[in-house]
Design a protein around this motif. Structure first.
Motif, PDB file in Angstrom:
ATOM      1  N   THR A   1     -26.058 -45.288  37.906  1.00 43.68           N
ATOM      2  CA  THR A   1     -25.188 -45.984  36.962  1.00 43.68           C
ATOM      3  C   THR A   1     -25.609 -47.448  36.865  1.00 43.68           C
ATOM      4  N   THR A   2     -25.726 -47.929  35.646  1.00 44.19           N
ATOM      5  CA  THR A   2     -26.047 -49.344  35.433  1.00 44.19           C
ATOM      6  C   THR A   2     -24.784 -50.096  35.018  1.00 44.19           C
ATOM      7  N   ILE A   3     -24.641 -51.287  35.554  1.00 41.56           N
ATOM      8  CA  ILE A   3     -23.475 -52.122  35.278  1.00 41.56           C
ATOM      9  C   ILE A   3     -23.801 -53.035  34.102  1.00 41.56           C
ATOM     10  N   PRO A   4     -22.934 -53.140  33.114  1.00 42.19           N
ATOM     11  CA  PRO A   4     -23.195 -54.054  31.988  1.00 42.19           C
ATOM     12  C   PRO A   4     -23.310 -55.507  32.461  1.00 42.19           C
ATOM     13  N   ILE A   5     -24.144 -56.241  31.755  1.00 42.33           N
ATOM     14  CA  ILE A   5     -24.364 -57.639  32.119  1.00 42.33           C
ATOM     15  C   ILE A   5     -23.087 -58.454  31.941  1.00 42.33           C
ATOM     16  N   SER A   6     -22.267 -58.073  30.982  1.00 34.37           N
ATOM     17  CA  SER A   6     -21.014 -58.797  30.761  1.00 34.37           C
ATOM     18  C   SER A   6     -20.084 -58.691  31.968  1.00 34.37           C
ATOM     19  N   VAL A   7     -20.109 -57.542  32.652  1.00 38.98           N
ATOM     20  CA  VAL A   7     -19.261 -57.367  33.840  1.00 38.98           C
ATOM     21  C   VAL A   7     -19.734 -58.275  34.976  1.00 38.98           C
ATOM     22  N   THR A   8     -21.032 -58.319  35.213  1.00 39.58           N
ATOM     23  CA  THR A   8     -21.557 -59.173  36.280  1.00 39.58           C
ATOM     24  C   THR A   8     -21.345 -60.655  35.979  1.00 39.58           C
TER      25      THR A   8
ATOM     26  N   VAL B   1     -31.268 -54.629  32.751  1.00 37.26           N
ATOM     27  CA  VAL B   1     -32.331 -55.036  31.822  1.00 37.26           C
ATOM     28  C   VAL B   1     -33.486 -54.050  31.862  1.00 37.26           C
ATOM     29  N   ARG B   2     -33.832 -53.586  33.052  1.00 31.76           N
ATOM     30  CA  ARG B   2     -34.922 -52.618  33.175  1.00 31.76           C
ATOM     31  C   ARG B   2     -34.563 -51.310  32.472  1.00 31.76           C
ATOM     32  N   ALA B   3     -33.320 -50.861  32.632  1.00 28.06           N
ATOM     33  CA  ALA B   3     -32.898 -49.624  31.971  1.00 28.06           C
ATOM     34  C   ALA B   3     -32.907 -49.774  30.451  1.00 28.06           C
TER      35      ALA B   3
END
Length: 407
Positions: free
Chosen positions: A298-305, A387-389
Motif C-alpha cells: 500500500t502506498t500512502i498519498p503525499i498529501s497525507v504525509t 513517487v516511485r509507484a
C-alpha cells in the motif's frame, strides 16, 4: 607321540598369547578411559583457553547482532547522547564557572570605581562625571566582550542554581544531539581545546550512527503507519471494493452460463448442475475474500504525509511559543529550522533572560528533535515509495515498463 605333544604345546602357547593380547587391549582401553575422565575433570590450560575463546566469540556475535538490530541501535544512540552529555559537561563546566567568576569580579570592581569617583569628587559637574563614567563603563564593556569570546554566556546572569549554567546536564545532552544530528544551533559551543577535539571525534562516530538509526526507525515507523492506514483508514474503501468486485464477478459468471437451456445442458443431470453452480459461487466468494490488500504494497498519498508533518510542526510551534512567550510565527520558524537540520541558533528554548525551568525545556526540545527527525525519515520513505509507484504506473501506461505483475 612327541608330535602330538608338540602340537598341543603350540596350541596352549597360542591360547596364552591371545589371552595376553586381550588383557593388554583391555588395560589400554581402561587407561584411555581414565585419562579422558581425568582430562574432563581436570582440563588443561589449552582446553580452558579454547573454551573461553569460544564463549567470548559467541558473546561478541550475540552482542553485535543485538547492537545492529533496530532496538539496539535506538538504545545505542540514547546511550551515546547521554555519554556525550556527561563528557562535555565534565570538560566545559569548570571553564564556564571560571568565566562567570571573572565577569562578576569585574562588575564589582566597576561599581566600586564609580562609587569612589563620585564620592571623592568635590563638585559634580555633569560633563565631567559623564566622561568619567563612560570611560569606566567602556573598560567594563571591553572586558565583558573579551570574556564572551572566551566562552561566557550571560543571558541569565545573576541567577542562582543549575539553571544559571549553560553547561548543565540537559544543555550538554542537547549540544550532543545537535552535533550528531548536524543541526548545530551554535548558542553553546566548546571553548576548551579538549572540548573541541572531543567534539570532532564525537561527530565522526556519532553522525553515521545517527543516520543509520534514523533509516531503521524510519522504515519501522513507515511499516507501522502503512499498516494503520491500510486497516483503519482504508477499511471502508476496501469493503466497498470487495462488494463491487463480487457483483462484477457474479455478473460475468451469469453471462458465461447460458440460461436458454441447450440440449447438452438438458441432458446433464440436475445434481451435477447444482454442484457446478455451488462450486462456481464458492470460487467467486473465495476469490473476493482473497482480494484483501497487502499493507506492505500500500502506498500512502503525499498529501497525507505532508499533513502529518505539518501537524507535528504546528504542535511544536504552539508548545514552544507558549513556553517562551514567542509569537506563533517564531515558534513555527524554530520548529522548521530544527526539523530541516538548518539550525540557525537565533531562537533556542531556554536562552532568554525570563526563561524558567530551563532543564525541562531543554530535555523536551531534545525529545522533540529526535522524534521529529524519525518522523521526517518515515515521511521521506513513504513519499519516495509513492513517487516511485506513480512513475511506474506512468511508465506502464506509456509502454516504457513492461511489468505484467505490477501491483
Amino acid at each position: 607321540m612327541s608330535l602330538l605333544y608338540y602340537r598341543s604345546f603350540n596350541e596352549i602357547v597360542d591360547v596364552v598369547r591371545q589371552r595376553v593380547t586381550v588383557r593388554n587391549q583391555r588395560r589400554n582401553e581402561l587407561l584411555r578411559q581414565q585419562q579422558k575422565q581425568s582430562a574432563a575433570q581436570h582440563p588443561t590450560n589449552q582446553s580452558l583457553h579454547s573454551q573461553r575463546m569460544a564463549k567470548c566469540k559467541n558473546c561478541c556475535k550475540s552482542l553485535t547482532t543485538f547492537i545492529f538490530s533496530r532496538v539496539g541501535l535506538c538504545l545505542l544512540v540514547v546511550a551515546y547522547a547521554f555519554g556525550g552529555g556527561v563528557v562535555f559537561q565534565f570538560l566545559e563546566g569548570p571553564h564556564e564557572g571560571t568565566a562567570t567568576e571573572v565577569v562578576q569580579r569585574r562588575l564589582h570592581i566597576t561599581v566600586e570605581k564609580l562609587f569612589n569617583t563620585s564620592e571623592h569628587a568635590r563638585v559634580l559637574y555633569q560633563a565631567n562625571w559623564t566622561s568619567m563614567a563612560r570611560r569606566i563603563l567602556e573598560e567594563y564593556q571591553q572586558e565583558l566582550v573579551r570574556q564572551t569570546k572566551r566562552g561566557y554566556q550571560g543571558e541569565r546572569f545573576g541567577t542562582d542554581g543549575d539553571d544559571a549554567k549553560q553547561w548543565n546536564f540537559a544543555g550538554a545532552i542537547l549540544y550532543a544531539i545537535t552535533v550528531i544530528t548536524t543541526i548545530g544551533y551554535g548558542h553553546i559551543t566548546c571553548k576548551t581545546p579538549y572540548g573541541k577535539i572531543v567534539t570532532m571525534i564525537y561527530a565522526i562516530f556519532g553522525i553515521p550512527l545517527m543516520l543509520l538509526c534514523l533509516a531503521n526507525i524510519g522504515s519501522t515507523m513507515a511499516d507501522a503507519f502503512r499498516f494503520i492506514y491500510c486497516h483503519v483508514c482504508c477499511s471502508y474503501c476496501n469493503m466497498v471494493k470487495k462488494r463491487r468486485n463480487l457483483r462484477a464477478l457474479q455478473s460475468v459468471e451469469l453471462s458465461h452460463n447460458p440460461a436458454s437451456g441447450s440440449a447438452t445442458s438438458e441432458s446433464l443431470p440436475a445434481l451435477s448442475s447444482n454442484t457446478t453452480e455451488g462450486q462456481s459461487s464458492t470460487n467467486v466468494v473465495e476469490f473476493v475474500d482473497n482480494f484483501s490488500m497487502d499493507y506492505r504494497k500500500t502506498t500512502i498519498p503525499i498529501s497525507v504525509t505532508l499533513s502529518l508533518l505539518s501537524s507535528y510542526l504546528i504542535l511544536g510551534a504552539i508548545l514552544f511559543s507558549e513556553w517562551e512567550g514567542w509569537r506563533f510565527l517564531d515558534g513555527a520558524y524554530f520548529c522548521f529550522v530544527t526539523l530541516a537540520t538548518i539550525g540557525l541558533g537565533d531562537l533556542v528554548p531556554g536562552k532568554s533572560i525570563t526563561s524558567t525551568q530551563v532543564e525541562g525545556k531543554l530535555v523536551i526540545c531534545a525529545l522533540y528533535v529526535l522524534f521529529g527527525l524519525s518522523l521526517m525519515a518515515m515521511c521521506f520513505n513513504l513519499m519516495q515509495e509513492e513517487v516511485r509507484a506513480k512513475f511506474r504506473r506512468l511508465g506502464n501506461k506509456l509502454g516504457i515498463i513492461d511489468d505484467p505483475n505490477f501491483w
